[in-house]
Design a protein around this motif. Sequence first.
Motif, mmCIF file in Angstrom:
data_model
loop_
_atom_site.group_PDB
_atom_site.id
_atom_site.type_symbol
_atom_site.label_atom_id
_atom_site.label_comp_id
_atom_site.label_asym_id
_atom_site.label_seq_id
_atom_site.Cartn_x
_atom_site.Cartn_y
_atom_site.Cartn_z
ATOM 1 N N LEU A 1 6.101 -41.834 -111.272
ATOM 2 C CA LEU A 1 6.884 -41.259 -112.365
ATOM 3 C C LEU A 1 6.676 -39.750 -112.445
ATOM 4 N N PHE A 2 5.436 -39.340 -112.280
ATOM 5 C CA PHE A 2 5.081 -37.928 -112.422
ATOM 6 C C PHE A 2 5.271 -37.146 -111.115
ATOM 7 N N MET A 3 5.109 -37.813 -109.974
ATOM 8 C CA MET A 3 5.242 -37.175 -108.657
ATOM 9 C C MET A 3 6.080 -38.076 -107.756
ATOM 10 N N LEU B 1 -1.253 -27.969 -111.637
ATOM 11 C CA LEU B 1 -2.309 -27.420 -110.778
ATOM 12 C C LEU B 1 -2.182 -25.913 -110.579
ATOM 13 N N GLU B 2 -0.954 -25.420 -110.572
ATOM 14 C CA GLU B 2 -0.735 -23.986 -110.329
ATOM 15 C C GLU B 2 -1.223 -23.140 -111.505
ATOM 16 N N THR B 3 -0.861 -23.551 -112.733
ATOM 17 C CA THR B 3 -1.255 -22.773 -113.909
ATOM 18 C C THR B 3 -2.592 -23.230 -114.494
ATOM 19 N N LYS B 4 -3.086 -24.386 -113.990
ATOM 20 C CA LYS B 4 -4.347 -24.953 -114.470
ATOM 21 C C LYS B 4 -4.309 -25.250 -115.975
ATOM 22 N N THR B 5 -3.162 -25.740 -116.437
ATOM 23 C CA THR B 5 -3.001 -26.079 -117.849
ATOM 24 C C THR B 5 -2.355 -27.457 -117.991
ATOM 25 N N SER B 6 -2.605 -28.083 -119.118
ATOM 26 C CA SER B 6 -1.939 -29.337 -119.445
ATOM 27 C C SER B 6 -0.522 -29.031 -119.902
ATOM 28 N N GLU B 7 0.391 -29.955 -119.602
ATOM 29 C CA GLU B 7 1.780 -29.785 -120.018
ATOM 30 C C GLU B 7 2.265 -31.048 -120.716
ATOM 31 N N CYS B 8 3.224 -30.883 -121.595
ATOM 32 C CA CYS B 8 3.802 -32.027 -122.301
ATOM 33 C C CYS B 8 4.400 -33.010 -121.302
ATOM 34 N N ILE B 9 4.268 -34.283 -121.630
ATOM 35 C CA ILE B 9 4.892 -35.323 -120.809
ATOM 36 C C ILE B 9 6.392 -35.244 -121.040
ATOM 37 N N PRO B 10 7.184 -35.085 -119.970
ATOM 38 C CA PRO B 10 8.639 -34.969 -120.128
ATOM 39 C C PRO B 10 9.244 -36.204 -120.801
ATOM 40 N N GLU B 11 10.312 -36.002 -121.539
ATOM 41 C CA GLU B 11 10.932 -37.074 -122.309
ATOM 42 C C GLU B 11 11.378 -38.253 -121.444
ATOM 43 N N ASP B 12 11.944 -37.985 -120.253
ATOM 44 C CA ASP B 12 12.399 -39.089 -119.400
ATOM 45 C C ASP B 12 11.223 -39.955 -118.935
ATOM 46 N N ILE B 13 10.089 -39.338 -118.682
ATOM 47 C CA ILE B 13 8.894 -40.095 -118.299
ATOM 48 C C ILE B 13 8.351 -40.845 -119.504
ATOM 49 N N ARG B 14 8.356 -40.213 -120.650
ATOM 50 C CA ARG B 14 7.888 -40.838 -121.890
ATOM 51 C C ARG B 14 8.686 -42.122 -122.185
ATOM 52 N N VAL B 15 10.002 -42.068 -121.986
ATOM 53 C CA VAL B 15 10.862 -43.237 -122.214
ATOM 54 C C VAL B 15 10.459 -44.377 -121.280
ATOM 55 N N GLU B 16 10.204 -44.058 -120.025
ATOM 56 C CA GLU B 16 9.791 -45.089 -119.049
ATOM 57 C C GLU B 16 8.414 -45.646 -119.394
ATOM 58 N N LEU B 17 7.490 -44.791 -119.797
ATOM 59 C CA LEU B 17 6.146 -45.240 -120.165
ATOM 60 C C LEU B 17 6.192 -46.197 -121.358
ATOM 61 N N GLN B 18 7.096 -45.947 -122.303
ATOM 62 C CA GLN B 18 7.198 -46.782 -123.498
ATOM 63 C C GLN B 18 7.586 -48.213 -123.148
ATOM 64 N N LYS B 19 8.239 -48.416 -122.027
ATOM 65 C CA LYS B 19 8.611 -49.769 -121.581
ATOM 66 C C LYS B 19 7.383 -50.597 -121.210
ATOM 67 N N HIS B 20 6.247 -49.932 -120.999
ATOM 68 C CA HIS B 20 5.041 -50.604 -120.538
ATOM 69 C C HIS B 20 3.908 -50.557 -121.568
ATOM 70 N N LEU B 21 4.277 -50.302 -122.832
ATOM 71 C CA LEU B 21 3.263 -50.265 -123.884
ATOM 72 C C LEU B 21 2.687 -51.658 -124.131
ATOM 73 N N LYS B 22 1.395 -51.698 -124.376
ATOM 74 C CA LYS B 22 0.719 -52.967 -124.665
ATOM 75 C C LYS B 22 0.856 -53.260 -126.140
#
Length: 129
Positions: free
Chosen positions: A38-40, A108-129
Amino acid sequence: MYTTIIEPRVSETDGVGHINNTTIPIWFEAGRNQLFKLFMPDSSFKNWRMIILNMNVDFVDQIYFGQEVKVYTWVQRIGNTSLELYEEIHQENRLCARGTAVYVNHNLETKTSECIPEDIRVELQKHLK
């Protein structure tokens, strides 16, 4: 929930006849491959985004060579930049191990955390316990 089937190898079996405890975190990671995609989508380490922050494993029952195992992976929590997973390993309908892992969406380039993109968030929600 994501499901991954693993065929235990002889080399993962220890001297007392069960799968070595050091193997379990590796199998849990194998169960995360679909999440990594999903992320890569290209699975490139150059574009890798998922950095593990924490992992816990509870060993519940022994696992043996010669019988497949199933790794179940759920999303337990979705934060702004991170997510927590809940995982189980079963063999012959027995819960053998369970654990949690926390990952952060990391640039990895900026060495910072970034918000989870909305399209990935929607897919992740399908797998919530």
